[in-house]
Scaffold this motif. Structure first.
Motif, PDB file in Angstrom:
ATOM      1  N   ARG A 318      50.851  49.009  58.992  1.00 54.70           N
ATOM      2  CA  ARG A 318      49.753  48.946  59.950  1.00 54.70           C
ATOM      3  C   ARG A 318      48.534  48.350  59.257  1.00 54.70           C
ATOM      4  O   ARG A 318      48.346  48.534  58.056  1.00 54.70           O
ATOM      5  N   ARG A 319      47.742  47.627  59.987  1.00 54.11           N
ATOM      6  CA  ARG A 319      46.567  46.962  59.409  1.00 54.11           C
ATOM      7  C   ARG A 319      45.679  47.984  58.685  1.00 54.11           C
ATOM      8  O   ARG A 319      45.369  49.053  59.211  1.00 54.11           O
ATOM      9  N   MET A 320      45.281  47.622  57.440  1.00 52.34           N
ATOM     10  CA  MET A 320      44.449  48.501  56.616  1.00 52.34           C
ATOM     11  C   MET A 320      43.097  47.851  56.374  1.00 52.34           C
ATOM     12  O   MET A 320      43.020  46.742  55.838  1.00 52.34           O
ATOM     13  N   GLU A 321      42.036  48.517  56.762  1.00 47.44           N
ATOM     14  CA  GLU A 321      40.683  48.037  56.487  1.00 47.44           C
ATOM     15  C   GLU A 321      40.232  48.558  55.121  1.00 47.44           C
ATOM     16  O   GLU A 321      40.633  49.632  54.682  1.00 47.44           O
ATOM     17  N   ASN A 322      39.371  47.754  54.464  1.00 49.93           N
ATOM     18  CA  ASN A 322      38.840  48.131  53.145  1.00 49.93           C
ATOM     19  C   ASN A 322      39.969  48.491  52.171  1.00 49.93           C
ATOM     20  O   ASN A 322      39.966  49.530  51.522  1.00 49.93           O
ATOM     21  N   PHE A 323      40.933  47.591  52.074  1.00 48.46           N
ATOM     22  CA  PHE A 323      42.136  47.818  51.266  1.00 48.46           C
ATOM     23  C   PHE A 323      41.793  47.849  49.780  1.00 48.46           C
ATOM     24  O   PHE A 323      40.975  47.064  49.292  1.00 48.46           O
ATOM     25  N   GLU A 324      42.446  48.775  49.062  1.00 53.29           N
ATOM     26  CA  GLU A 324      42.281  48.868  47.606  1.00 53.29           C
ATOM     27  C   GLU A 324      43.653  49.040  46.966  1.00 53.29           C
ATOM     28  O   GLU A 324      44.500  49.788  47.458  1.00 53.29           O
ATOM     29  N   TRP A 344      36.849  47.410  42.069  1.00 52.68           N
ATOM     30  CA  TRP A 344      35.898  47.369  40.961  1.00 52.68           C
ATOM     31  C   TRP A 344      35.560  45.929  40.573  1.00 52.68           C
ATOM     32  O   TRP A 344      34.496  45.653  40.041  1.00 52.68           O
ATOM     33  N   GLU A 345      36.497  45.039  40.824  1.00 48.75           N
ATOM     34  CA  GLU A 345      36.310  43.634  40.453  1.00 48.75           C
ATOM     35  C   GLU A 345      35.857  42.788  41.649  1.00 48.75           C
ATOM     36  O   GLU A 345      35.876  41.564  41.591  1.00 48.75           O
ATOM     37  N   VAL A 360      47.313  40.853  39.050  1.00 48.39           N
ATOM     38  CA  VAL A 360      46.133  41.190  38.266  1.00 48.39           C
ATOM     39  C   VAL A 360      46.365  40.763  36.822  1.00 48.39           C
ATOM     40  O   VAL A 360      47.440  40.972  36.263  1.00 48.39           O
ATOM     41  N   GLU A 361      45.367  40.146  36.236  1.00 46.87           N
ATOM     42  CA  GLU A 361      45.421  39.725  34.829  1.00 46.87           C
ATOM     43  C   GLU A 361      44.540  40.662  34.019  1.00 46.87           C
ATOM     44  O   GLU A 361      43.378  40.895  34.355  1.00 46.87           O
ATOM     45  N   ILE A 362      45.114  41.215  32.952  1.00 49.42           N
ATOM     46  CA  ILE A 362      44.380  42.140  32.078  1.00 49.42           C
ATOM     47  C   ILE A 362      44.183  41.439  30.725  1.00 49.42           C
ATOM     48  O   ILE A 362      45.089  41.401  29.895  1.00 49.42           O
ATOM     49  N   PRO A 363      43.005  40.846  30.497  1.00 53.79           N
ATOM     50  CA  PRO A 363      42.790  40.123  29.243  1.00 53.79           C
ATOM     51  C   PRO A 363      42.433  41.070  28.096  1.00 53.79           C
ATOM     52  O   PRO A 363      41.849  42.134  28.311  1.00 53.79           O
ATOM     53  N   ARG A 364      42.821  40.686  26.897  1.00 49.14           N
ATOM     54  CA  ARG A 364      42.457  41.414  25.670  1.00 49.14           C
ATOM     55  C   ARG A 364      42.719  42.921  25.799  1.00 49.14           C
ATOM     56  O   ARG A 364      41.808  43.730  25.899  1.00 49.14           O
ATOM     57  N   ILE A 365      44.000  43.263  25.781  1.00 56.41           N
ATOM     58  CA  ILE A 365      44.381  44.679  25.813  1.00 56.41           C
ATOM     59  C   ILE A 365      43.880  45.362  24.543  1.00 56.41           C
ATOM     60  O   ILE A 365      44.168  44.916  23.432  1.00 56.41           O
TER      61      ILE A 365
END
Length: 432
Positions: A318-324, A344-345, A360-365
Motif C-alpha cells: 500500500r502507498r507509504m507516505e514519508n517513507f524511510e 538522515w541523508e 546505499v553506499e557506505i564510504p570509509r568504514i
C-alpha cells in the motif's frame, strides 16, 4: 634449505564415494542377481587389496587435494584460507599423519602437535591428567619434561576442578581448552590449528591467539586454518589460499586475503522471505539484500577505510507516505552500534505500490576488525517499523593502515571496542 620445516610436493588426496542407483519400479530377478554378484566381487577385491569397502552401486572418485606444492620455513606463521570444501582440513590431516596422501610427498622436520577437532588425540576413558601425559608421550617428551609444563597447562585450560574426571564427561568448551593447552605448551616445533578454536568463547579465543603469538615469537612454526580473516591477518605473516583442492594464491597474508575477498563472496542474493520478520507488515516488506564492494563485486569482507554498497529490495503493498529505509549494524553480541538511515541523508519520498530496489553506499568504514551483524527496516518516518529483519547476515572487517600511521588495529579485534574515530595528538607540556 636447512630452515624449511614443511615441504609439500605434488600432494594429492583422493576419496572414493559410493552412490545408490535409483530404484526402478520393476526389476528382473536376473538383474538383481547380476548386480549383487558384481557388488560382492568388487568388495572382495577391496578386502584382498586392503582397501576400504565402499557401499553403493556405483563409485565416484573425488580429489580433495590435487598437485599442492609449497614450503614453510622455520618460525613462519602461515594462514590457510579458502571456501568450505577447498581442502584445508584435509591438508592439515596429512601433515598430522592422520591420513596419507594419495600422491606426492610431504617432508616434515620437527615435532608436530595438532588441534584439528574437539578432543583430537584424547582417550575418552582417561582423565584430563592422564591425557596430558599421554599426549606429551606421543609428542616424544619425557615424563619430567611433561611434569615441568603440567601446572602451566592446567592453569591455561582452567579445568583444575575436573582434572581427574574422564574427558568423555567434559563439555566441548572444556575439551577445547585442554586440547589447545596441551598442544601449545608441550613445545612442538610445528603447531597445526584448525577452525576448532571457534568452539570457544571470545575470552578464550583471545587467550589462544596470545599464546599462538608467543609460540611464533619463540621461533616455532604455526599453520592456522580459519575463516576469520581478522584473526588470520593479525596472527599470520604469509598465507595460502586453496580453491577446489589446489593452491590458488600463496604469498604475504595481506595479498592472499585481498585476493580471497575479491574471489569469495557471500550470497549475491540474500532472500529475506526465509528469515523472521517483525513489524505490522501492512504497507511494505523487505525482500532481499545484496552486498558489494566498490568494484561492484559481491563480498562480505571489507578492509577498514573501504566502501561498502548495500542493495535492499522492497515490495510495497500500500502507498507509504514519508517513507524511510535503514540498515542497522550490530556487534557480534547483538548490540546496535550504527544506524544508516535514508531520511538522515535527506532522502524523503512517498513509496508507490510495486517492487523497488534501494542502494546505499557506505564510504570509509571505520569499524574495528571483527564480525558484525546486519539488519534492516522500512517504516513511515516517525512511526514504528512496518517491517524489520534483525539479523540478515554478517560482514567482516579486516584491519588496514587506514590513517597512514602504521596503526595495528588488529590487536583490538577482541577488546570490545568496535568503532575507530580519527583524532589528533600533540605533546603540549613536558616537565623534567
Amino acid at each position: 634449505m636447512s630452515d624449511i620445516v614443511i615441504k609439500a610436493e605434488n600432494i594429492g588426496k583422493k576419496y572414493t564415494i559410493g552412490h545408490e542407483s535409483q530404484r526402478e519400479s520393476y526389476t528382473a530377478l536376473r538383474d538383481v542377481f547380476a548386480k549383487n554378484a558384481t557388488a560382492i566381487w568388487r568388495k572382495t577385491k577391496d578386502l584382498l587389496r586392503g582397501n576400504p569397502v565402499i557401499q553403493g552401486d556405483t563409485l565416484e572418485e573425488v580429489w580433495a587435494l590435487k598437485d599442492v606444492n609449497f614450503e614453510v620455513r622455520q618460525g613462519e606463521v602461515v594462514g590457510i584460507i579458502g571456501r568450505n570444501g577447498a581442502g584445508k582440513s584435509t591438508l592439515l590431516k596429512i601433515f598430522s599423519r592422520i591420513t596419507e596422501p594419495s600422491s606426492g610427498r610431504v617432508t616434515i622436520n620437527g615435532r608436530v602437535a595438532s588441534l584439528l577437532e574437539v578432543g583430537t588425540g584424547f582417550h575418552p576413558e582417561l582423565t584430563g591428567r592422564e591425557n596430558i601425559y599421554l599426549n606429551g608421550t606421543i609428542l616424544g617428551m619425557t615424563r619430567s619434561e611433561i611434569k615441568s609444563k603440567f601446572n602451566e597447562i592446567v592453569a591455561f585450560a582452567e579445568i583444575e576442578q575436573y582434572l581427574d574426571t574422564p574427558v568423555k564427561r567434559y563439555s566441548s568448551g572444556m575439551y577445547v581448552r585442554l586440547a589447545f593447552a596441551v598442544a601449545a605448551h608441550l613445545e612442538p616445533e610445528i603447531l597445526l590449528i584448525d577452525e576448532v578454536l571457534a568452539v570457544g568463547d571470545a575470552v578464550f579465543q583471545k587467550k589462544c591467539l596470545g599464546k599462538m603469538n608467543a609460540v611464533a615469537k619463540e621461533g616455532r612454526t604455526v599453520l592456522f586454518v580459519s575463516h576469520n580473516m581478522s584473526t588470520v591477518m593479525g596472527l599470520c605473516e604469509s598465507g595460502i589460499m586453496l580453491d577446489s583442492g589446489r593452491v590458488a594464491v600463496i604469498g604475504p597474508v595481506k595479498d592472499v586475503i585481498s585476493q580471497y575477498t575479491m574471489d569469495v563472496s557471500s550470497e549475491n542474493f540474500l532472500d529475506l522471505d526465509k528469515l523472521l520478520h517483525g513489524g505490522t507488515g501492512a504497507f511494505a516488506r523487505l525482500k532481499f539484500m545484496s552486498i558489494f564492494n566498490e568494484q561492484n563485486k559481491p563480498t562480505s569482507t571489507f578492509s577498514m577505510g573501504s566502501t561498502a554498497i548495500i542493495q535492499l529490495g522492497v515490495s510495497c503493498i500500500r502507498r507509504m507516505e514519508n517513507f524511510e529505509i535503514g540498515v542497522k549494524i550490530s556487534s557480534w553480541a547483538g548490540v546496535a552500534i550504527h544506524y544508516i538511515v535514508s531520511t538522515w541523508e535527506g532522502m524523503r519520498c512517498d513509496l508507490e505500490v510495486g517492487d523497488h530496489v534501494f542502494e546505499v553506499e557506505i564510504p570509509r568504514i571505520m569499524l574495528l576488525p571483527g564480525k558484525y551483524l546486519l539488519g534492516a527496516w522500512v517504516m513511515k518516518e516517525g512511526n514504528p517499523a512496518d517491517d524489520h529483519v534483525q539479523e540478515i547476515t554478517t560482514i567482516e572487517i579486516v584491519g588496514s593502515d587506514v590513517n597512514g600511521c602504521g596503526a595495528d588495529f588488529e590487536r583490538y579485534a577482541y577488546s570490545g571496542c568496535e568503532v575507530y574515530t580519527p583524532s589528533h595528538w600533540t605533546i603540549v607540556k613536558t616537565t623534567n
